[in-house]
Enzyme design. Structure first.
Site, PDB file in Angstrom:
ATOM      1  CD  GLU A 175      58.594  69.533  36.635  1.00 26.15           C
ATOM      2  OE1 GLU A 175      57.525  70.314  36.681  1.00 26.15           O
ATOM      3  OE2 GLU A 175      59.284  70.033  38.148  1.00 26.15           O
ATOM      4  CB  VAL A 222      57.614  65.290  38.613  1.00 20.57           C
ATOM      5  CG1 VAL A 222      58.726  63.300  39.476  1.00 20.57           C
ATOM      6  CG2 VAL A 222      58.665  65.987  39.164  1.00 20.57           C
ATOM      7  CG  ASP A 278      46.056  65.363  46.757  1.00 26.67           C
ATOM      8  OD1 ASP A 278      46.396  64.838  46.216  1.00 26.67           O
ATOM      9  OD2 ASP A 278      45.600  66.764  46.402  1.00 26.67           O
ATOM     10  CB  ALA A 291      50.156  60.466  39.529  1.00 27.35           C
ATOM     11  CG  ASP A 292      55.245  63.949  41.113  1.00 30.02           C
ATOM     12  OD1 ASP A 292      54.139  64.234  40.093  1.00 30.02           O
ATOM     13  OD2 ASP A 292      55.331  65.428  40.696  1.00 30.02           O
ATOM     14  CE  LYS A 335      55.998  70.906  45.591  1.00 30.45           C
ATOM     15  NZ  LYS A 335      55.714  70.730  44.299  1.00 30.45           N
TER      16      LYS A 335
HETATM   17  N1  PSU Z   1      57.817  72.292  42.058  1.00 29.30           N
HETATM   18  C1  PSU Z   1      57.829  73.071  42.100  1.00 29.30           C
HETATM   19  N2  PSU Z   1      56.774  74.209  41.677  1.00 29.30           N
HETATM   20  C2  PSU Z   1      56.167  72.988  40.659  1.00 29.30           C
HETATM   21  C3  PSU Z   1      55.800  71.336  40.850  1.00 29.30           C
HETATM   22  C4  PSU Z   1      56.833  71.424  41.616  1.00 29.30           C
HETATM   23  O1  PSU Z   1      58.817  73.549  42.494  1.00 29.30           O
HETATM   24  O2  PSU Z   1      55.237  73.052  40.599  1.00 29.30           O
HETATM   25  C5  PSU Z   1      55.325  70.973  40.093  1.00 29.30           C
HETATM   26  C6  PSU Z   1      55.813  69.052  39.409  1.00 29.30           C
HETATM   27  O3  PSU Z   1      55.606  69.310  38.222  1.00 29.30           O
HETATM   28  C7  PSU Z   1      55.105  68.013  40.495  1.00 29.30           C
HETATM   29  C8  PSU Z   1      53.860  68.635  40.655  1.00 29.30           C
HETATM   30  O4  PSU Z   1      55.469  67.103  39.682  1.00 29.30           O
HETATM   31  O5  PSU Z   1      54.071  69.860  40.705  1.00 29.30           O
HETATM   32  C9  PSU Z   1      53.266  67.647  41.214  1.00 29.30           C
HETATM   33  O6  PSU Z   1      51.440  68.269  41.468  1.00 29.30           O
HETATM   34  P1  PSU Z   1      50.759  67.267  42.146  1.00 29.30           P
HETATM   35  O7  PSU Z   1      50.775  66.985  43.157  1.00 29.30           O
HETATM   36  O8  PSU Z   1      49.200  67.741  41.550  1.00 29.30           O
HETATM   37  O9  PSU Z   1      50.448  65.731  41.206  1.00 29.30           O
HETATM   38 MN    MN Z   2      46.832  64.985  43.714  1.00 33.93          MN
END
Ligand code: PSU
Ligand code: MN
Length: 302
Positions: A26, A107, A137, A140-141, A158
């Site tokens: 990614e 992702v 929240d 979308a992953d 995480k």
């Molecule tokens: N894990 C990391 N660093 C990141 C991400 C995950 O260590 O930057 C990113 C990934 O691309 C994941 C995204 O898909 O954060 C999720 O963001 P959101 O919660 O806005 O969907």
């Molecule tokens: Mn979000």
């Protein structure tokens, strides 16, 4: 697949044509997840780790509105620069294409593009999940994992997220979570979460067998292979908790939400832990790329 919307690099195209192993990577982690200059160095190291494992790396991004699979060095550098690079999740794909933008894929965005390009294995650091806090929240992953039959190698989600809720979400939506050499789902910066995986596996061949069975059954969900951060790079539990709770309260006080939240939390924690979370992040990304290469090779050995 529309050839005008997609751009598959020469190397990836011939690898796919010849049935050689390919691993998707990614790009949000490059543009929005890691600070400069470690982001570009890491992006290169991940590609290198995949190659050393005998597979072809295919970093995914949107460049000038085209969905790119397999990037050149200058394109990686453009993403690492980060200027005007949109964070592209599934909902942003049409927007980024229509406007001819540059975008770093999450992702979810990477799964959508890579699966349509015919890739089967994807390595990342951590997947998004259910965030803590009032608003539901949910990254979308998660729904993308539920509808994309790829094998996704990661170190869990995480610990900035609500991990029990994320684990339950995956179960409800039929996503199988394997532990690669572990019995518990790792928590990204730390090796344990207290949450069980569906099964432990110890070899890439075992993973490949499960992925093949999933495909034979026509199940549409991803197979999530969780790999703990390498020993020695694990972040001290207390340092982690302290930097996380501070990051969460600063984010709430400043009203940081939506697409900004994950990058904000990561940056704040890295600063607060004096780089310990960053070192863990880079180590686990590289390790996951290696494991993914082994799985991609095993999937092709039939
Ligand atoms: N894990 C990391 N660093 C990141 C991400 C995950 O260590 O930057 C990113 C990934 O691309 C994941 C995204 O898909 O954060 C999720 O963001 P959101 O919660 O806005 O969907
Ligand atoms: Mn979000």
């Amino acid at each position: 697949m529309d050839g005008n919307l997609f751009h598959i690099s020469e190397e990836v195209r011939s690898a796919l044509g010849e049935g050689r192993a390919v691993v998707a990577l990614e790009s949000t982690v490059i543009s929005h997840g890691l600070p400069r200059p470690q982001n570009l160095e890491t992006a290169r190291r991940l590609e290198q780790a995949v190659r050393e494992g005998g597979a072809v790396p295919a970093t995914v991004a949107v460049l000038g509105g085209r969905l790119c699979v397999g990037l050149e060095e200058s394109q990686l550098a453009r993403l690492a620069e980060g200027e005007g690079v949109r964070k592209v999740s599934r909902r942003d794909l049409g927007l980024a294409v229509a406007r001819g933008e540059d975008g770093a894929t999450t992702v979810a965005g990477t799964l959508w593009i890579a699966s349509r390009a015919g890739l089967k294995v994807f390595a990342t650091g951590g997947v998004g999940g259910v965030h803590r806090g009032q608003l539901p929240d949910i990254s979308a992953d998660l729904p993308e994992l539920a509808r994309t039959p790829m094998t996704v190698v990661c170190s869990g989600a995480k610990s900035v997220l609500d991990l029990p809720a994320t684990r339950e979400w995956l179960e409800t939506h039929g996503v199988c979570v394997l532990g690669f050499g572990c019995d518990e789902m790792p928590a990204f910066y730390t090796r344990r979460s207290g949450l069980p995986v569906d099964a432990r596996v110890d070899t890439a061949e075992e993973v490949a067998r499960v992925a093949r069975a999933r495909d034979a059954l026509g199940l549409e969900a991803a197979l999530v292979v969780t790999v703990p951060v390498p020993e020695g790079f694990e972040v001290d539990e207390q340092v982690m908790e302290e930097s996380l709770s501070e990051a969460l309260s600063v984010a709430a006080a400043r009203g940081v939400t939506g697409r900004e939240l994950t990058p904000f939390l990561l940056a704040h924690m890295s600063w607060r832990s004096r780089g310990a979370t960053l070192r863990a992040n880079v180590a686990l990304l590289e390790n996951n790329a290696r494991v993914a290469a082994d799985i991609a090779v095993a999937l092709n050995d039939e």
